[in-house]
Design a protein around this motif. Structure first.
Motif, PDB file in Angstrom:
ATOM      1  N   TYR A  51       0.840  -1.189   0.000  1.00 36.98           N
ATOM      2  CA  TYR A  51       0.000   0.000   0.000  1.00 36.98           C
ATOM      3  C   TYR A  51       0.878   1.243   0.000  1.00 36.98           C
ATOM      4  N   MET A  52       0.785   2.017  -1.076  1.00 35.29           N
ATOM      5  CA  MET A  52       1.540   3.258  -1.216  1.00 35.29           C
ATOM      6  C   MET A  52       0.552   4.418  -1.082  1.00 35.29           C
ATOM      7  N   HIS A  53       0.643   5.142   0.000  1.00 35.61           N
ATOM      8  CA  HIS A  53      -0.355   6.171   0.308  1.00 35.61           C
ATOM      9  C   HIS A  53      -0.148   7.450  -0.507  1.00 35.61           C
ATOM     10  N   PHE A  54       1.084   7.931  -0.544  1.00 37.43           N
ATOM     11  CA  PHE A  54       1.359   9.186  -1.237  1.00 37.43           C
ATOM     12  C   PHE A  54       1.545   8.941  -2.730  1.00 37.43           C
ATOM     13  N   PRO A  55       1.082   9.859  -3.586  1.00 41.89           N
ATOM     14  CA  PRO A  55       1.221   9.674  -5.039  1.00 41.89           C
ATOM     15  C   PRO A  55       2.665   9.445  -5.494  1.00 41.89           C
ATOM     16  N   TYR A  56       3.623  10.177  -4.910  1.00 46.67           N
ATOM     17  CA  TYR A  56       5.006   9.984  -5.342  1.00 46.67           C
ATOM     18  C   TYR A  56       5.489   8.567  -4.998  1.00 46.67           C
ATOM     19  N   ALA A  57       5.029   8.042  -3.853  1.00 41.36           N
ATOM     20  CA  ALA A  57       5.397   6.679  -3.476  1.00 41.36           C
ATOM     21  C   ALA A  57       4.768   5.663  -4.422  1.00 41.36           C
ATOM     22  N   GLN A  58       3.579   5.955  -4.900  1.00 43.79           N
ATOM     23  CA  GLN A  58       2.945   5.088  -5.893  1.00 43.79           C
ATOM     24  C   GLN A  58       3.775   5.043  -7.169  1.00 43.79           C
ATOM     25  N   GLU A  59       4.307   6.203  -7.580  1.00 41.49           N
ATOM     26  CA  GLU A  59       5.163   6.249  -8.766  1.00 41.49           C
ATOM     27  C   GLU A  59       6.445   5.456  -8.529  1.00 41.49           C
ATOM     28  N   LEU A  60       7.073   5.678  -7.380  1.00 44.95           N
ATOM     29  CA  LEU A  60       8.285   4.928  -7.061  1.00 44.95           C
ATOM     30  C   LEU A  60       7.999   3.429  -7.011  1.00 44.95           C
ATOM     31  N   GLY A  61       6.866   3.078  -6.421  1.00 38.03           N
ATOM     32  CA  GLY A  61       6.498   1.671  -6.321  1.00 38.03           C
ATOM     33  C   GLY A  61       6.316   1.029  -7.679  1.00 38.03           C
ATOM     34  N   ARG A  62       5.734   1.751  -8.620  1.00 37.85           N
ATOM     35  CA  ARG A  62       5.558   1.218  -9.976  1.00 37.85           C
ATOM     36  C   ARG A  62       6.902   0.935 -10.626  1.00 37.85           C
ATOM     37  N   VAL A  63       7.842   1.864 -10.465  1.00 38.85           N
ATOM     38  CA  VAL A  63       9.166   1.674 -11.057  1.00 38.85           C
ATOM     39  C   VAL A  63       9.865   0.485 -10.410  1.00 38.85           C
ATOM     40  N   VAL A  64       9.779   0.387  -9.091  1.00 38.48           N
ATOM     41  CA  VAL A  64      10.414  -0.716  -8.371  1.00 38.48           C
ATOM     42  C   VAL A  64       9.853  -2.062  -8.825  1.00 38.48           C
ATOM     43  N   ARG A  65       8.563  -2.123  -9.039  1.00 41.89           N
ATOM     44  CA  ARG A  65       7.946  -3.366  -9.498  1.00 41.89           C
ATOM     45  C   ARG A  65       8.482  -3.788 -10.863  1.00 41.89           C
ATOM     46  N   LEU A  66       8.786  -2.818 -11.715  1.00 39.27           N
ATOM     47  CA  LEU A  66       9.284  -3.114 -13.052  1.00 39.27           C
ATOM     48  C   LEU A  66      10.770  -3.430 -13.058  1.00 39.27           C
ATOM     49  N   SER A  67      11.476  -2.984 -12.045  1.00 35.89           N
ATOM     50  CA  SER A  67      12.910  -3.234 -11.956  1.00 35.89           C
ATOM     51  C   SER A  67      13.171  -4.651 -11.436  1.00 35.89           C
ATOM     52  N   ARG A  68      14.218  -5.249 -11.940  1.00 39.67           N
ATOM     53  CA  ARG A  68      14.617  -6.582 -11.470  1.00 39.67           C
ATOM     54  C   ARG A  68      15.821  -6.504 -10.542  1.00 39.67           C
TER      55      ARG A  68
END
Length: 254
Positions: A51-68
């Motif tokens: 759960y990413m509450h802040f919008p910027y954390a949601q963006e970071l989380g998306r990138v992290v998910r795509l990174s290996r």
């Protein structure tokens, strides 16, 4: 006995660089906002690391998910939101979190415990990146109040980050700015001194200079990112136009 994070009263404590508060979220039974000097720094849900509450954390989380990435350096600790996410998504990932505020990290570890696989070190972010090497991913989320310090926003830092990454590594940085995004333009001019084809990702309204907010700087081996309806990515020729006459920020004289 349940973890300390189950306590729902706010926690206030003096830390090395200000006053911290852990504020419970009444809408989520195990959600907490980490604030320093009344400025929200991060949000942690002990029951749901995704759960990413802040919008910027949601963006970071998306990138992290795509990174290996299997070896990650985090500059800036806060509540360790992104390290917790990575530990949850990819157990066994080697992660080092660097923060200069020992008291803040002690407070977070006591009341918002995190996975033992996440290592923390008390050190200045610039000093840490200068000696770091062979990371797949570097996440920069370093602020003094609401501002990014000069030590992690200069050409010297950009060069050190490039050297610390593997050739196919990725640098991700959280930037916050207000119209007309002068700080962001300088940051992109600065990062281009060390990286080819950096990019900016964020809400369209922020990147068009219509409101203040956070955007994400991406440099290196940037994954393919599907944009949402109200998102925008700036790169290549468009980035040069965005930067305009902004000049890279040089290191301050020693």
């Amino acid at each position: 006995m349940g973890p300390h994070g189950n306590r729902r009263a706010p926690v206030h404590a003096a830390i090395d660089f200000g006053m911290a508060e852990l504020r419970p979220d009444p809408a989520r039974p195990r959600g907490w906002t980490v604030l320093v000097d009344d400025v929200p720094q991060s949000y942690v849900d002990l029951a749901d690391p995704e759960y990413m509450h802040f919008p910027y954390a949601q963006e970071l989380g998306r990138v992290v998910r795509l990174s290996r990435a299997r070896r990650v350096l985090h500059l800036g600790g806060g509540g360790l939101t992104i390290p917790r996410l990575i530990a949850h998504l990819r157990p066994g990932t080697e992660q080092l979190v660097v923060d200069r505020d020992a008291a803040l990290l002690t407070l977070v570890e006591r009341f918002l415990p995190f996975d033992d696989s996440i290592r923390v070190e008390i050190e200045d972010a610039r000093a840490a990146v200068e000696k770091a090497e062979q990371y797949d991913l570097i996440v920069v989320d370093v602020f003094v109040g609401a501002a990014m310090p000069a030590s992690v926003s200069s050409t010297g830092f950009a060069g050190a980050a490039r050297r610390a990454l593997r050739p196919d590594g990725l640098l991700v940085a959280n930037l916050t700015d207000v119209p007309p995004l002068a700080h962001t333009r300088i940051q992109m001019a600065t990062i281009r001194t060390a990286f080819d084809d950096p990019m900016l990702l964020g809400p369209s309204a922020v990147l068009r200079g219509r409101r203040a907010g956070n955007v994400i700087l991406l440099a290196g081996n940037v994954p393919m990112i599907k944009l949402g309806k109200h998102e925008r990515m700036i790169r290549t020729a468009e980035l040069a136009e965005f930067i305009g006459g902004a000049k890279p920020r040089l290191d301050e004289p020693a």
